[in-house]
Motif scaffolding. Structure first.
Motif, short mmCIF file in Angstrom:
data_model
loop_
_atom_site.label_atom_id
_atom_site.label_comp_id
_atom_site.label_asym_id
_atom_site.label_seq_id
_atom_site.Cartn_x
_atom_site.Cartn_y
_atom_site.Cartn_z
N ARG A 29 9.88 -9.45 10.93
CA ARG A 29 9.76 -7.98 11.22
C ARG A 29 10.01 -7.33 10.11
N THR A 30 11.19 -7.59 9.50
CA THR A 30 12.02 -6.96 8.32
C THR A 30 11.04 -7.02 7.20
N SER A 31 10.53 -8.31 6.94
CA SER A 31 9.65 -8.62 5.88
C SER A 31 8.39 -7.57 5.73
N LEU A 32 7.81 -7.55 7.36
CA LEU A 32 6.55 -6.49 7.37
C LEU A 32 7.09 -5.23 6.94
N GLU A 33 8.13 -4.72 7.61
CA GLU A 33 8.54 -3.36 7.41
C GLU A 33 8.91 -3.08 5.85
N ALA A 34 9.47 -4.00 5.11
CA ALA A 34 9.67 -3.92 3.91
C ALA A 34 8.53 -3.91 3.08
N GLU A 35 7.38 -4.54 3.21
CA GLU A 35 6.24 -4.56 2.68
C GLU A 35 5.34 -3.21 2.82
N ALA A 36 5.59 -2.60 4.03
CA ALA A 36 4.93 -1.31 4.38
C ALA A 36 5.69 -0.22 3.74
N TYR A 37 6.99 -0.29 3.41
CA TYR A 37 7.71 0.80 2.76
C TYR A 37 7.33 0.48 1.13
N ALA A 38 7.26 -0.67 0.76
CA ALA A 38 6.78 -0.70 -0.84
C ALA A 38 5.40 -0.16 -0.91
N SER A 39 4.40 -0.53 -0.11
CA SER A 39 3.24 0.00 -0.17
C SER A 39 3.01 1.50 -0.12
N TYR A 40 3.93 2.15 0.76
CA TYR A 40 4.07 3.67 0.97
C TYR A 40 4.43 4.06 -0.55
N MET A 41 5.47 3.46 -1.01
CA MET A 41 6.05 3.98 -2.27
C MET A 41 4.99 4.15 -3.52
N LYS A 42 4.35 2.93 -3.56
CA LYS A 42 3.26 2.76 -4.56
C LYS A 42 2.23 3.89 -4.34
N GLY A 43 1.77 3.99 -2.98
CA GLY A 43 0.87 5.02 -2.69
C GLY A 43 1.27 6.42 -3.22
N THR A 76 -6.72 2.60 -5.49
CA THR A 76 -5.45 1.80 -5.33
C THR A 76 -4.61 2.62 -4.21
N ALA A 77 -4.37 3.91 -4.36
CA ALA A 77 -3.27 4.62 -3.48
C ALA A 77 -3.85 4.29 -2.23
N LEU A 78 -5.46 4.63 -2.05
CA LEU A 78 -5.98 4.40 -0.47
C LEU A 78 -5.56 2.95 0.18
N ARG A 79 -5.84 2.04 -0.48
CA ARG A 79 -5.47 0.77 -0.23
C ARG A 79 -3.67 0.60 0.21
N ASN A 80 -2.88 1.13 -0.69
CA ASN A 80 -1.57 1.05 -0.22
C ASN A 80 -1.24 1.84 0.93
N PHE A 81 -1.72 2.86 1.17
CA PHE A 81 -1.57 3.71 2.44
C PHE A 81 -2.17 3.17 3.68
N LYS A 82 -3.26 2.57 3.32
CA LYS A 82 -3.78 1.96 4.53
C LYS A 82 -3.21 0.73 4.90
N SER A 83 -2.40 -0.01 4.02
CA SER A 83 -1.79 -1.20 4.32
C SER A 83 -0.67 -0.88 5.01
#
Length: 492
Positions: free
Chosen positions: A149-163, A175-182
């Motif tokens: 669960r922590t790994s998933l949340e961290a991945e979502a946090y990184a995707s949000y920052m890239k977006g 690319t921004a759209l893919r990160n936000f959707k992820s």
């Protein structure tokens, strides 16, 4: 002795002897819950990114010291945080708060009063890149050292920052759209499990990400989103929406600049004043757009807090327009015709500003009246005292007098200006009657019955006088309804 050596050798060769030592522990970090709590408690409830950045800095200082992970007193050399470094969960917190500090610093620059200039924007994007770098490191470390669960949340946090970075750079919208959707997909999945608080937080984050996704779709041409819909999205609240709001404001400012080219004159009470300064046009146009929100068909659905916030924005826009007009007056020199036009425009804008000030104070009066008879049990709100309404009516009387003096000044007044000045005087009569009524109520609550009775009689006399003058006036529909709603308690 041989038996002891043989037994020792068997323990070393046995693959199941030290399994517990070979398996590294998995750490758990409730990323979204941790960050939401820190943000709401340290500034972001009110959009204060500077305060939140200071909190992140102080938090990092405490973490470095408690972990004994300081960088020494000599020449600064940053200690790298790797998988082998992470021996407890606080090392993950260290990386997370470093990313948050860089992100909050970027958002602080984004919220400068006049917006970031070219140099500040370069610095802003650099801080967002730093946030992405630390968010990626956090995601990598959590994938190795954290639970699923922590790994998933961290991945979502990184995707949000890239977006966020791509969103600010105005490029790579796909690319921004893919990160936000992820990020949205992860939070939607996490929102199905855990306690109620976690589910609510995940749903809130999904709602906060939705406007950015829709804006990205709009930019790449896969959405028929209209400007009015973007404005409705911009009314939503949340730290994840602040970058979207800043981007939306920049887009609206550009649209206003294009639209302002057609705004060549300002109409007020039968007068037409030319507007030559582009900045003055944009400021007036912004104020007029905001006025449509207050007086349009959807005005009744706005809460009192949003109406007050809109009034503040209107005041800012009109003050900006007046500042531009004053600058033009200072540089006009001896051109009398130009100076006359600018003085007339300044008077007109000042009069409209006075009208909006009266409307705002009347809104404050209605809010205070709604709390006058309310009990303290209702959300533990402070009840209104009659003295507070007396003070508000004092302000309204002063506002009305100032506006009347402004309109009455000058020569060759037009009939519209004379009628407007008369309406100001009628409003003043209504405000005097209301002020006297609440002053009487204040005396009554203080136990001074004789003074209260005299003031109530005076208030009735003022109200009857105002009603008579209203009925003899022609253009007072919006004011007559106000005074006809005036009611007295049965004290006679």
């Amino acid at each position: 002795m041989a038996k002891v050596n043989e037994a020792t050798a068997m323990e070393i060769d046995d693959p199941n002897s030290n399994v517990s030592d070979q398996i590294s522990p998995k750490y758990s970090v409730h990323v979204l819950q941790l960050l939401k709590s820190a943000q709401m408690q340290h500034g972001l409830r009110h959009g204060d990114y500077a305060r939140y950045r200071r909190y992140c800095t102080a938090r990092l200082r405490r973490l470095y010291k408690s972990l004994k992970f300081t960088h020494g007193r000599g020449k600064y050399t940053r200690k790298a945080i790797t998988e082998s470094t992470v021996t407890e969960v606080r090392f993950l917190h260290l990386v997370l708060y470093t990313a948050e500090r860089a992100w909050s610093h970027a958002m602080e620059k984004r919220q400068l009063p006049d917006g970031p200039n070219a140099r500040q924007r370069i610095y802003l994007i650099g801080r967002l890149r730093k946030a992405v770098k630390w968010a990626d490191l956090f995601s990598h470390l959590c994938s190795v050292k954290g639970d699923s669960r922590t790994s998933l949340e961290a991945e979502a946090y990184a995707s949000y920052m890239k977006g966020n970075l791509l969103f600010e750079q105005d490029q790579n919208w796909d690319t921004a759209l893919r990160n936000f959707k992820s990020a949205r997909a992860v939070y939607e999945e996490l929102g199905k499990y855990g306690d109620v608080e976690n589910q609510v937080l995940c749903r809130e984050r999904v709602e906060e990400l939705e406007p950015s996704i829709r804006y990205c779709l709009h930019k790449i041409g896969e959405s028929n989103l209209q400007a009015s819909e973007l404005l409705q999205i911009g009314e939503m609240e949340g730290p994840a929406l602040d970058l979207f709001k800043a981007k939306l404001e920049a887009v609206m400012a550009e649209a206003r600049s294009q639209q302002a080219a057609s705004l060549t004159e300002f109409y007020w009470l039968g007068n037409r004043f030319p507007i030559t300064n582009a900045k003055t046009r944009v400021a007036i146009l912004k104020a007029q757009e905001l006025e449509k929100d207050l007086h349009g068909p959807s005005a009744d659905s706005l809460s009192a807090e949003k109406r007050l916030a809109t009034f503040d924005k209107i005041f800012t826009a009109y003050h900006e327009a007046r500042s531009c007009i004053r600058s033009d007056l200072a540089s006009a020199g001896n051109a009398e015709n130009v100076k006359d036009d600018l003085n007339g425009l300044d008077k007109a804008v000042s009069a409209v500003l006075g009208q909006r000030t009266i409307e705002r104070n009347q809104l404050l009066v209605s809010i205070a009246k709604s709390k006058l008879t309310r009990r303290r049990d209702d959300k533990n709100e402070k009840v209104t005292k009659p003295e507070e309404l007396v003070r508000l009516y004092d302000l309204l009387l002063q506002n009305t007098a100032d506006l009347s003096d402004l309109v009455s000044s000058g020569r060759d007044r037009k009939p519209e200006e004379v009628t407007f000045a008369e309406e100001c005087q009628l409003k003043s009569l209504a405000f005097r009657a209301e002020r006297c009524f609440y002053l009487a109520r204040s005396y009554s609550l203080a136990g001074k019955r004789t003074e209260a009775y005299s003031l109530y009689c005076r208030a009735r006399s003022l109200a009857e006088n105002a009603l008579q003058k209203f009925q003899s006036h022609s253009n007072i529909e919006q004011v007559s309804t106000f005074i006809k709603g005036f009611a007295f308690p049965t004290i006679f």
